[in-house]
Design an enzyme around this catalytic site. Structure first.
Site, short mmCIF file in Angstrom:
data_model
loop_
_atom_site.label_atom_id
_atom_site.label_comp_id
_atom_site.label_asym_id
_atom_site.label_seq_id
_atom_site.Cartn_x
_atom_site.Cartn_y
_atom_site.Cartn_z
CG ASP A 323 8.97 2.90 -11.05
OD1 ASP A 323 8.40 3.01 -12.15
OD2 ASP A 323 9.89 2.10 -10.83
CG ASP A 360 -5.34 -6.66 7.31
OD1 ASP A 360 -4.13 -6.95 7.20
OD2 ASP A 360 -6.02 -6.22 6.38
#
Length: 695
Positions: A323, A360
């Site tokens: 992956d 953030d």
């Protein structure tokens, strides 16, 4: 996916401290191995190793001749002293062969002892129908039972989280001190392991295994080697060694009539010694130790293999399926560049990006702040009374609200466009060009706005892990093809694939694509390895020849795979392939060395034994006598086994070479070395044997 990049270490934290103790107490390990070597002399156990079993039978015969030299009507020169020396050397040969296996098993048992300390018979709260709680011992739990665990409890069995969110200390299993959050419905955090401890809150868990079948129990059995099954290659090699032993037995059986014919009769004890000197005792004594040590090396990488076959198969892998996210890349896209649009300056865009990201706390948000700060854009906005706006799936934006209605946002380009247009703002003409540029680079574009104006684009880049390209190059030199799977679009996938150096990639991949790629490679006669952690990975893991499941993954993935990585580090698959190849290289190298030894000993011994028949000119080593030749060869044969034990346990140094290159290297180093070493060793021993008057 939670990725833990850690250095190589043994299976548990307890094992690490245990290894330190063993470094100080190596004598204790070896003394236990010596005791175990004597236990393994049992013929009912030794018959599984045909080479060593023949040596044991030969020892019994020469022992009988030591007691009574005339037992078989042997030659007059068959003395008790010579027979006794041959018996002692043969016995040591068997003992050294058993010792090699016992040392390998001893290291595994030390790890198993450490693991047993994590397995305790604890109490459990079993939930009965109707919700009533019943207190039982963990040994009374069965697969399918539902239990409740609360903060401070030792989780009594492996299972799947049904309800609750809690932090769990898995350091007893992984050696990682940081707790892991467990919750239901997550592919990476819904399973718990018996022996770990819940630190906060409580969980409702469905037991996934019966007593004695849990993860810890399987780990103990595997690292201890008690249930180790021989691999197909090991079985094939055992058959080969048995055939070679039979061939040499036939050769030796034909010697007496020829020896009598030429007037150089040979005693039975000498024939037994000759047989043992010629059969492949070196690899016969080390074969099992090599296999056990291979599994031990995998365990030291914090990977538990369900069988030696899986480790061996890793060495023959031809295709590696990986992956992208968390394996090839770091898993978090980071800010790499600011691209201003609409006539705004780079500095103004950097200031707006900093303001939109200051609250953030995600890796992406932190990387934006870091990049903006590096460009001197920190500040410029009054944070007094400012409030952070979190990202949501509905808005696909995040940002900061300042005083007097000033709003700064960053997010998906189309979402920011709609947001600006809803406030009456215009879209810069060069925005689409900047977005297309980022897309061609394989990155993710984030638009930044301040009020009704779009200032520019943040280029988020998928960061390829350092050194991954070099590792793929090593695999390529070994003949292993790498395939990257990703859900990204083809443009992004091609950029990452080029940067990482994989051989092929599949973009917008689905679980069905994984199965298809595996089957296509297998149809070409290649073995395939892959990693996975989710339930949707289970079919592919089961289909793959080597499937490595993440310990943080689902129970279905673990059961489908034949290896479990306790660190949940997908790149570990590359290490597993390397260890598998090292196992095969070690076995091949020592087999080559052993067979080459036998060839040398054949040409060294036969001429010396028939020197009395007038063919002494063939005795190129100038061995003193047939008796000294036999004793010298047997002593060399016995000593070479313990001399090679460290190499068998450590493994031959791995080099990323093709199969043809490895074969050539084995022949040059271990083949020619195996031919030369016996000539030198036997001659030196012959000089010593003659000097002390043993022959």
């Amino acid at each position: 996916m939670q990725v833990r990049n850690k250095p190589v270490r043994p299976v548990t934290a307890a094992v690490r401290s245990d290894l330190k103790r063993r470094k100080v107490n190596q004598a204790g390990l070896y003394s236990r191995a010596v005791a175990e070597a004597f236990v393994k002399l049992n013929p009912l156990t030794l018959y599984k190793n045909p080479v060593m079993f023949v040596v044991l039978v030969g020892t019994a015969i020469t022992l009988a001749l030591t007691v009574n030299p005339d037992l078989f009507g042997d030659l007059p020169d068959s003395t008790r002293l010579l027979n006794g020396l041959i018996t002692a050397i043969l016995f040591l040969t068997v003992l050294f062969g058993n010792f090699a296996e016992a040392v390998a098993e001893g290291r595994g048992k030390a790890q198993a002892d450490a693991l047993r300390r994590t397995r305790q018979d604890t109490s459990a709260r079993r939930v009965l129908p109707g919700g009533r709680i019943e207190e039982v011992y963990s040994t009374q739990l069965r697969k399918g039972d539902v239990i409740r665990v609360v903060a401070g409890d030792l989780i009594p069995a492996d299972g799947e989280v049904l309800e609750g969110v809690a932090s769990v200390d898995e350091s007893a299993i992984t050696g990682e001190s940081a707790p892991v959050i467990k919750e239901p419905g997550s592919d990476v955090a819904s399973t718990v392991t018996g022996g770990t401890r819940i630190l906060s809150d409580e969980l409702l868990v469905q037991v996934g295994s019966n007593p004695g079948e849990g993860f810890i129990d399987r780990m103990i059995a595997l690292v201890e080697g008690a249930r180790r099954q021989k691999t197909p290659n090991e079985i094939a090699l055992t058959v080969l060694l048995a055939v070679l032993t039979l061939i040499f037995l036939i050769v030796v059986a034909t010697i007496p009539p020829m020896a009598n014919f030429v007037g150089a009769p040979v005693s039975i004890a000498a024939l037994v010694g000759l047989l043992v000197a010629l059969i492949p005792t070196t690899i016969g004594g080390l074969l099992s130790a090599i296999g056990i040590a291979g599994m031990d090396r995998v365990a030291q990488f914090n990977v538990i293999a369900t069988s030696g076959k899986a480790v061996e198969a890793a060495g023959d892998v031809g295709t590696l399926i990986l992956d992208k996210t968390g394996t090839i890349t770091l898993g978090n896209r980071l800010a790499d560049e600011f691209i201003p649009v609409g006539g705004h300056s780079l500095g103004r865009l950097a200031q707006a990006a900093w303001a939109a990201s200051i609250f953030d706390t995600t890796p992406e948000g932190k990387s934006v702040v870091k990049l903006a700060t590096a460009q001197g854009a920190a500040g410029g906005y009054d944070l007094q009374g400012a409030a952070g706006i979190e990202f949501t799936a509905q808005t696909r934006m995040s940002g900061t609200d300042f005083g007097e209605g000033r709003r700064v946002r960053k997010g998906a380009v189309d979402a920011v466009k709609r947001y600006v247009q809803a406030q009456g703002g215009a879209i810069p003409a060069d925005l689409d060009g900047a977005v297309e540029r980022v897309s061609r680079l394989g990155g993710t574009p984030l638009a930044v706005s301040d009020g009704t104006e779009i200032f520019g684009i943040i280029y988020l880049k998928d960061i390829v892990k350092p050194g991954i390209r070099e590792r793929f190059e090593e695999l390529r030199r070994m003949g292993v093809r790498t395939v990257m799977l990703t859900g990204d679009n083809r443009i992004t996938a091609s950029v990452i694939a080029g940067e990482a150096g994989v051989d092929d990639f599949i973009a917008e991949a689905t679980p069905e694509d994984k199965i298809r790629v595996i089957r296509e490679s297998q149809e070409q006669g290649k073995l395939v390895a892959m990693t996975g952690d989710g339930t949707n990975d289970a079919p592919a893991l089961a289909q793959a020849d080597v499937g490595v499941a993440m310990n943080s993954g689902t129970q279905a993935a673990k059961e489908a795979a034949n290896m479990v990585d306790l660190d949940s580090d997908p790149t570990k698959l590359i290490d597993v392939v390397t260890i598998g190849k090292q196992l095969l290289i070690t076995r091949g190298a020592l087999t080559t060395f052993s067979i080459a030894n036998d060839v040398s000993k054949y040409f060294a011994l036969i001429p010396a034994m028939f020197g009395a028949a007038g063919i002494g000119a063939l005795n190129i080593m100038a061995l003193t006598s047939p008796q000294s030749a036999i004793l010298s060869a047997l002593i060399f044969n016995a000593l070479i086994i313990p001399a090679l034990i460290p190499l068998a346990l450590r493994g031959v140094e791995f080099r990323p070479l093709s199969a043809d290159q490895l074969l050539t290297r084995n022949i040059l180093i271990y083949g020619l070395g195996g031919l030369a070493v016996p000539f030198v060793g036997i001659k030196l021993i012959d000089i010593v044997v003659t000097a002390v008057g043993l022959a």
